[in-house]
Design an enzyme around this catalytic site. Structure first.
Site, PDB file in Angstrom:
ATOM      1  CD  GLU A   1      -2.980  -0.911   0.308  1.00 24.74           C
ATOM      2  OE1 GLU A   1      -3.434   0.097  -0.762  1.00 24.74           O
ATOM      3  OE2 GLU A   1      -3.559  -2.260   0.152  1.00 24.74           O
TER       4      GLU A   1
ATOM      5  CG  ASN B   1      -0.411   5.073  -1.706  1.00 17.52           C
ATOM      6  OD1 ASN B   1      -1.282   5.235  -1.962  1.00 17.52           O
ATOM      7  ND2 ASN B   1      -1.115   5.355   0.339  1.00 17.52           N
TER       8      ASN B   1
ATOM      9  NE  ARG C   1      -5.444   2.593  -6.597  1.00 13.56           N
ATOM     10  CZ  ARG C   1      -4.602   1.542  -6.770  1.00 13.56           C
ATOM     11  NH1 ARG C   1      -3.849   1.268  -7.806  1.00 13.56           N
ATOM     12  NH2 ARG C   1      -4.375   1.507  -5.541  1.00 13.56           N
TER      13      ARG C   1
HETATM   14  N1  LIG Z   1       2.370   9.453  -1.140  1.00 21.04           N
HETATM   15  C1  LIG Z   1       1.859   9.645  -1.265  1.00 21.04           C
HETATM   16  N2  LIG Z   1       1.820  10.744  -1.848  1.00 21.04           N
HETATM   17  C2  LIG Z   1       0.980  12.264  -2.410  1.00 21.04           C
HETATM   18  N3  LIG Z   1       0.068  11.375  -1.981  1.00 21.04           N
HETATM   19  C3  LIG Z   1      -0.369  10.374  -1.061  1.00 21.04           C
HETATM   20  C4  LIG Z   1       0.420   9.576  -0.875  1.00 21.04           C
HETATM   21  N4  LIG Z   1       0.184   8.959  -0.704  1.00 21.04           N
HETATM   22  C5  LIG Z   1      -1.291   8.481  -0.255  1.00 21.04           C
HETATM   23  N5  LIG Z   1      -1.359  10.649  -1.183  1.00 21.04           N
HETATM   24  C6  LIG Z   1      -3.278  10.439  -1.131  1.00 21.04           C
HETATM   25  O1  LIG Z   1      -4.241  10.305   0.405  1.00 21.04           O
HETATM   26  C7  LIG Z   1      -5.317   9.676  -0.970  1.00 21.04           C
HETATM   27  C8  LIG Z   1      -5.578   8.248   0.279  1.00 21.04           C
HETATM   28  O2  LIG Z   1      -4.649   7.362   0.254  1.00 21.04           O
HETATM   29  P1  LIG Z   1      -4.691   5.350  -0.137  1.00 21.04           P
HETATM   30  O3  LIG Z   1      -3.985   4.570  -0.261  1.00 21.04           O
HETATM   31  O4  LIG Z   1      -5.690   5.782   1.747  1.00 21.04           O
HETATM   32  O5  LIG Z   1      -6.348   5.715  -0.695  1.00 21.04           O
HETATM   33  P2  LIG Z   1      -5.935   5.330  -2.867  1.00 21.04           P
HETATM   34  O6  LIG Z   1      -3.982   5.368  -2.559  1.00 21.04           O
HETATM   35  O7  LIG Z   1      -6.657   6.805  -2.737  1.00 21.04           O
HETATM   36  O8  LIG Z   1      -6.836   4.050  -3.208  1.00 21.04           O
HETATM   37  P3  LIG Z   1      -6.826   2.419  -2.653  1.00 21.04           P
HETATM   38  O9  LIG Z   1      -5.251   2.283  -2.127  1.00 21.04           O
HETATM   39  O10 LIG Z   1      -7.471   2.430  -2.770  1.00 21.04           O
HETATM   40  O11 LIG Z   1      -6.187   2.260  -4.348  1.00 21.04           O
HETATM   41  C9  LIG Z   1      -4.757   9.137  -2.046  1.00 21.04           C
HETATM   42  O12 LIG Z   1      -6.528   9.067  -2.803  1.00 21.04           O
HETATM   43  C10 LIG Z   1      -3.447  10.217  -2.081  1.00 21.04           C
HETATM   44  O13 LIG Z   1      -4.391  11.504  -2.647  1.00 21.04           O
HETATM   45 MG   LIG Z   2      -3.599   3.950  -2.036  1.00 18.87          MG
END
Ligand SMILES: Nc1ncnc2c1ncn2[C@@H]1O[C@H](COP(=O)(O)OP(=O)(O)OP(=O)(O)O)[C@@H](O)[C@H]1O
Ligand SMILES: [Mg+2]
Lengths: 142, 100
Positions: free
Chosen positions: A48, A52, A106
């Site tokens: 995860e 990200n 996502r």
């Molecule tokens: N390393 C990062 N850099 C920039 N933004 C981030 C980062 N990690 C998370 N985010 C932001 O936080 C939000 C939520 O992250 P999360 O992992 O919970 O969901 P997601 O990645 O959108 O979906 P999923 O992980 O379920 O596929 C992301 O949509 C993004 O906007």
């Molecule tokens: Mg994610």
């Protein structure tokens, strides 16, 4: 507590490295001989955080992702860092089902998975500078 | 990654073998959607017994397929997920929206 062992690796933000990172973290943790369930939780949480960094940290360019694993007598600390976009509102980002990229199919569950599968999660982020995720997991012997 | 298909009446059975993450999900999605359009089916069963890793990319994949299947009035069900994946499905409440 004094660390028993430590490793650090860096790789390009290519999606093929998602499996590389989780395999490396799990095999490093395996030296403490934790249960298979604990290793599976670590694998999922690392996947995860690294995903990200790759898709949200560096949405339109390639960058470096750093992963550090520190082993203590009864737990492991895993740090995953990118130097990309950063998160504007961390509290909002951590909400279950919140995603800034519904276009990519996502689900917005990544942070919820990290929080549930690990024992602690800390997020540090600055817009335009990057994001650092710090997670710990207790390693009880099987 | 290995995806195979069979048809059981008006149900498309999809068997996935391998690991579902952001790297593999796009290919899995394309293959499933193309086949779903080709076959005279309205329901879908995803057999997960051969999936040995899945993260939230798999949740997105399942929710996306559920939307497709329900848009033609069909039902999606998930078969035989391994314990770690079951935990993920439970957390994301997929358990309550698709049949297991
Ligand atoms: N390393 C990062 N850099 C920039 N933004 C981030 C980062 N990690 C998370 N985010 C932001 O936080 C939000 C939520 O992250 P999360 O992992 O919970 O969901 P997601 O990645 O959108 O979906 P999923 O992980 O379920 O596929 C992301 O949509 C993004 O906007
Ligand atoms: Mg994610």
């Amino acid at each position: 507590m004094k660390p028993i062992n430590r490793m650090k690796t860096e790789f390009l933000s290519k999606s093929v490295n998602e499996s590389f990172a989780r395999v490396v973290a799990a095999s490093f943790a395996a030296q403490a001989d934790p249960s298979i369930d604990i290793l599976a939780d670590i694998r999922t949480a690392v996947s995860e955080a690294v995903t990200n960094a790759i898709i949200h940290g560096y949405p339109d360019k390639e960058g470096i992702v750093v992963m550090e694993c520190i082993l203590y007598p009864d737990y492991i600390e895993i740090i995953i860092e990118d130097f990309g976009k950063g998160i504007e509102d961390i509290e909002k980002a951590k909400l279950p089902l919140y995603t800034s990229r519904p276009d990519l199919e996502r689900s917005g569950m990544g942070f919820t998975v990290m929080e549930t599968f690990m024992d602690s999660l800390e997020v540090e982020s600055e817009q335009g500078k990057g994001t650092k995720i710090r997670m710990t997991k207790k390693l009880v012997n099987r | 990654m290995d995806i195979s298909f069979s048809r059981d009446g008006n149900t498309l059975v999809v068997s996935i073998k391998g690991e579902i993450d952001h790297h593999t999900a796009a290919m899995v999605r394309e293959r499933i959607d193309a086949r779903f359009l080709m076959e005279p089916v309205k329901n879908m069963v995803i057999d997960m017994s051969g999936v040995n890793f899945m993260d939230s990319a798999g949740i997105g994949l399942i929710m996306g397929r559920m939307n497709r299947v329900s848009s033609v009035g069909g039902k999606l069900s998930i078969k035989s997920p391994k314990p770690q994946i079951k935990k993920l499905l439970k957390l994301s409440k997929i358990e309550s929206i698709v049949e297991m």
